[in-house]
Design an enzyme around this catalytic site. Structure first.
Site, mmCIF file in Angstrom:
data_model
loop_
_atom_site.group_PDB
_atom_site.id
_atom_site.type_symbol
_atom_site.label_atom_id
_atom_site.label_comp_id
_atom_site.label_asym_id
_atom_site.label_seq_id
_atom_site.Cartn_x
_atom_site.Cartn_y
_atom_site.Cartn_z
ATOM 1 C CB SER A 1 4.802 -10.077 81.151
ATOM 2 O OG SER A 1 3.804 -11.050 81.422
ATOM 3 C CE LYS B 1 8.074 -11.681 81.827
ATOM 4 N NZ LYS B 1 8.677 -12.697 81.060
ATOM 5 C CG HIS C 1 5.371 -10.742 85.895
ATOM 6 N ND1 HIS C 1 5.339 -11.847 85.054
ATOM 7 C CD2 HIS C 1 4.211 -10.092 85.686
ATOM 8 C CE1 HIS C 1 4.210 -11.836 84.367
ATOM 9 N NE2 HIS C 1 3.511 -10.782 84.728
ATOM 10 C CG ASN C 2 7.798 -14.860 84.280
ATOM 11 O OD1 ASN C 2 7.312 -13.746 84.085
ATOM 12 N ND2 ASN C 2 8.235 -15.616 83.303
ATOM 13 C CD GLU D 1 3.073 -16.261 84.259
ATOM 14 O OE1 GLU D 1 3.475 -15.123 83.967
ATOM 15 O OE2 GLU D 1 3.283 -17.238 83.527
ATOM 16 N NE ARG E 1 21.995 -22.489 113.907
ATOM 17 C CZ ARG E 1 22.604 -21.324 114.103
ATOM 18 N NH1 ARG E 1 22.126 -20.475 115.000
ATOM 19 N NH2 ARG E 1 23.666 -21.008 113.414
HETATM 20 P P1 NDP Z 1 12.248 -18.485 70.576
HETATM 21 O O1 NDP Z 1 12.647 -18.415 71.993
HETATM 22 O O2 NDP Z 1 11.736 -19.769 70.052
HETATM 23 O O3 NDP Z 1 13.498 -18.008 69.690
HETATM 24 C C1 NDP Z 1 13.482 -18.082 68.288
HETATM 25 C C2 NDP Z 1 14.231 -16.914 67.695
HETATM 26 O O4 NDP Z 1 15.606 -16.926 68.138
HETATM 27 C C3 NDP Z 1 14.266 -16.982 66.184
HETATM 28 O O5 NDP Z 1 14.169 -15.677 65.683
HETATM 29 C C4 NDP Z 1 15.635 -17.580 65.919
HETATM 30 O O6 NDP Z 1 16.150 -17.291 64.645
HETATM 31 C C5 NDP Z 1 16.437 -16.874 66.974
HETATM 32 N N1 NDP Z 1 17.721 -17.524 67.255
HETATM 33 C C6 NDP Z 1 17.928 -18.671 67.919
HETATM 34 N N2 NDP Z 1 19.234 -18.936 67.988
HETATM 35 C C7 NDP Z 1 19.889 -17.932 67.350
HETATM 36 C C8 NDP Z 1 21.254 -17.644 67.090
HETATM 37 N N3 NDP Z 1 22.224 -18.437 67.546
HETATM 38 N N4 NDP Z 1 21.530 -16.521 66.407
HETATM 39 C C9 NDP Z 1 20.564 -15.717 65.947
HETATM 40 N N5 NDP Z 1 19.252 -15.927 66.182
HETATM 41 C C10 NDP Z 1 18.925 -17.031 66.856
HETATM 42 O O7 NDP Z 1 11.187 -17.326 70.210
HETATM 43 P P2 NDP Z 1 10.019 -16.650 71.045
HETATM 44 O O8 NDP Z 1 9.474 -15.614 70.149
HETATM 45 O O9 NDP Z 1 9.093 -17.644 71.659
HETATM 46 O O10 NDP Z 1 10.742 -15.941 72.274
HETATM 47 C C11 NDP Z 1 11.738 -14.937 72.083
HETATM 48 C C12 NDP Z 1 12.232 -14.487 73.442
HETATM 49 O O11 NDP Z 1 11.160 -13.911 74.169
HETATM 50 C C13 NDP Z 1 12.777 -15.614 74.314
HETATM 51 O O12 NDP Z 1 13.867 -15.146 75.046
HETATM 52 C C14 NDP Z 1 11.615 -15.909 75.245
HETATM 53 O O13 NDP Z 1 12.044 -16.459 76.481
HETATM 54 C C15 NDP Z 1 11.020 -14.526 75.436
HETATM 55 N N6 NDP Z 1 9.633 -14.479 75.815
HETATM 56 C C16 NDP Z 1 8.712 -15.331 75.274
HETATM 57 C C17 NDP Z 1 7.387 -15.280 75.639
HETATM 58 C C18 NDP Z 1 6.407 -16.201 75.014
HETATM 59 O O14 NDP Z 1 5.238 -16.172 75.435
HETATM 60 N N7 NDP Z 1 6.798 -17.005 74.042
HETATM 61 C C19 NDP Z 1 6.905 -14.295 76.614
HETATM 62 C C20 NDP Z 1 7.906 -13.391 77.067
HETATM 63 C C21 NDP Z 1 9.206 -13.504 76.688
HETATM 64 P P3 NDP Z 1 15.875 -18.294 63.416
HETATM 65 O O15 NDP Z 1 14.525 -17.943 62.912
HETATM 66 O O16 NDP Z 1 16.958 -17.993 62.460
HETATM 67 O O17 NDP Z 1 15.947 -19.686 63.962
#
Ligand code: NDP
Length: 476
Positions: free
Chosen positions: A128, A182, A185-186, A189, A445
């Protein structure tokens, strides 16, 4: 192989987490399905630390020291499974696969079991703090085996946020404990944000304050026992003026709140566990109401949107709202910690509640001064039946109670919806009540379904012959 750890999935979160790891002096192998993201990371930030750029998963795996520690930071759900499926055939026994995405803990249970069959360790790890946290120090909630934790510990403790010299990470517990915590936590939030939103609404509509003035109020609150990241950024958002129109930013944003699902998951899990997380549930439903624009328009047309007017003393009202916010926040956290306790007992995770408060003090979205009090409460008494009865919180709630009631009553009179304030107060009153009308529910009931009831005066299971002579049978 020369990398201490590897990370695949270099979107906003993964990229920042990888930079954080490299900046802390760990050699990190980096990979992304689309290679361009990997090369741009290394081009832009390669001088921040020791990155091992890799283009294929084979290269990536070969670059990491055994037993390998591999962090996956890709889109939650099917993409995570796709990456795991590609990765697993390339790994060796005892390697550790870490899913740092926002997975549902049921998925984590399933993935851990599947990898265990191949002698691999799977760690569901909650992270987080958003982008900024990932780069400069998030709160990290890893589950999984003790073996995996020992392997990951040096990296995780070095990249996590730190408060008073204590890193905001610990081994939450085995299995899916990390992703479960986690999730809660959310959920908390969600409740925190809803309480803040209700406070803002009341200060504006009942108190007559402008957004800029409310921003000032939040700044002042942030100097007291409400001090937290969310209160701080509330002051920033309310102070912001829209560049196009010159209007307060908050007035040009569409009032339909979105959600990605963790609030919903928390409530679903709470229903299964039988834990009343009313604050989180109301917060989740409030977002959902906000999105029902057609129904809202129809109701507004039918009933009008006018509010009743009440005269309040502005300064007094501001103080009352602060008290209501604090008391409702205590309830929301009490409920969230109840859910962690119930989840932990159900799954034998042995989660230490005080440790969870400790690792949420920094890095994460709900970081707050307040959490120090929760740490103290559990240090004082590990088997606390509810955070509400801890002497410190009990005093705080007692002190704010009159104001809390006044705020909820005023909101009802005026017509400002305060589902989180009101449901938290109802929860508090239900918990402390000597006799609840649940007795009548039991009677009903038994009447329509012969569901039986217990008596206050003696042991046993009883049924009244409602359709007969109204005599009572002891069915125990
Ligand atoms: P995204 O959730 O937008 O995911 C994008 C990434 O996933 C890219 O690297 C993409 O690769 C990859 N991807 C998607 N599909 C595939 C696939 N089939 N095979 C291989 N790679 C794939 O990115 P975020 O950085 O926002 O989040 C990453 C994770 O972290 C998520 O699970 C999210 O829920 C979690 N998270 C996010 C937070 C936030 O504030 N954003 C906070 C805490 C957790 P490519 O570049 O090739 O498309």
């Amino acid at each position: 192989a020369r990398a201490t750890i590897g990370l695949t999935g270099l979107a906003v979160m993964g990229r920042n987490l990888a930079r954080n790891i490299a900046r802390q002096g760990h050699t990190i192998a980096v990979h992304n399905r689309t290679t361009e993201k990997m090369t741009s990371l290394v081009e832009q930030f390669g001088d921040e630390g020791d990155f091992v750029p890799t283009e294929t998963l084979e290269e990536f795996v070969a670059a990491i020291e055994r037993p390998r520690a591999i962090v996956i930071m890709v889109k939650a759900g099917a993409p995570t499974d796709a990456v795991i499926d590609e990765l697993v055939p390339l790994l060796d026994p005892d390697d550790i696969v870490v899913d740092a995405g926002n997975a549902h803990y049921d998925d984590t249970v399933r993935r851990e079991a599947a990898l265990a069959e191949k002698d691999l360790h799977f760690v569901g790890m909650g992270v987080s703090g958003g982008e900024e946290g990932a780069l400069n120090g998030p709160s990290i909630m890893p589950g999984g085996s003790e073996h995996a934790w020992e392997r990951l510990r040096p990296v995780l403790t070095s990249i996590a946020a730190e408060v008073d010299g204590t890193p905001c990470t610990t081994h939450v517990g085995p299995g899916a404990a990390g992703h479960f915590v986690k999730m809660v936590h959310n959920g908390i939030e969600y409740a925190d944000m809803q309480l803040i939103a209700e406070s803002y609404d009341l200060l504006r509509t009942v108190g007559g304050l402008e957004p800029a003035e409310i921003s000032q109020v939040f700044r002042e609150w942030n100097d007291g026992d409400l001090e937290s990241f969310l209160i701080d950024i509330t002051a920033d958002v309310l102070a912001h003026t829209d560049g196009d129109t010159g209007a307060p930013f908050v007035d040009v944003v569409r009032d339909a709140a979105e959600q990605k699902g963790t609030g919903r998951w928390t409530v679903q899990s709470a229903l299964d566990l039988g834990v009343p997380v009313t604050g989180i549930a109301e917060a989740t439903f409030a977002r959902s109401i906000s999105g029902h624009t057609e129904q809202r328009a129809a109701a507004a047309q039918t009933f009008g949107s006018d509010l009743a007017r009440v005269e309040v003393d502005r300064d007094t009202f501001v103080d009352q709202v602060r008290a209501a916010l604090y008391a409702s926040k205590v309830v929301a956290y009490a409920q969230g910690f109840d859910q962690i306790k119930a989840g932990s007992e159900e799954n034998d995770w042995d989660v230490d509640l005080g440790d969870m408060a400790t690792i949420w003090r920094g890095g994460c979205i709900i970081r707050a001064q307040f959490l120090n009090r929760i740490v103290d409460a559990y240090a004082e008494r590990a088997d606390l039946p509810s955070l509400l009865v801890d002497p410190y919180f009990a005093d705080a709630v007692r002190d704010g109670l009159e104001a809390w009631r006044e705020v909820v009553a005023t909101a009802a009179r005026v017509g400002v919806p305060t589902p989180a304030f009101a449901s938290s107060l109802a929860y508090f009153d239900a918990l402390r009540r000597d006799r609840l009308p649940a007795a009548l529910i039991q009677g009903l009931r038994d009447n329509f379904g012969a569901h039986t009831y217990g008596r206050t005066d003696r042991e046993g299971t009883f049924h009244t012959l409602w359709a007969g002579d109204l005599s009572e049978e002891d069915q125990s």
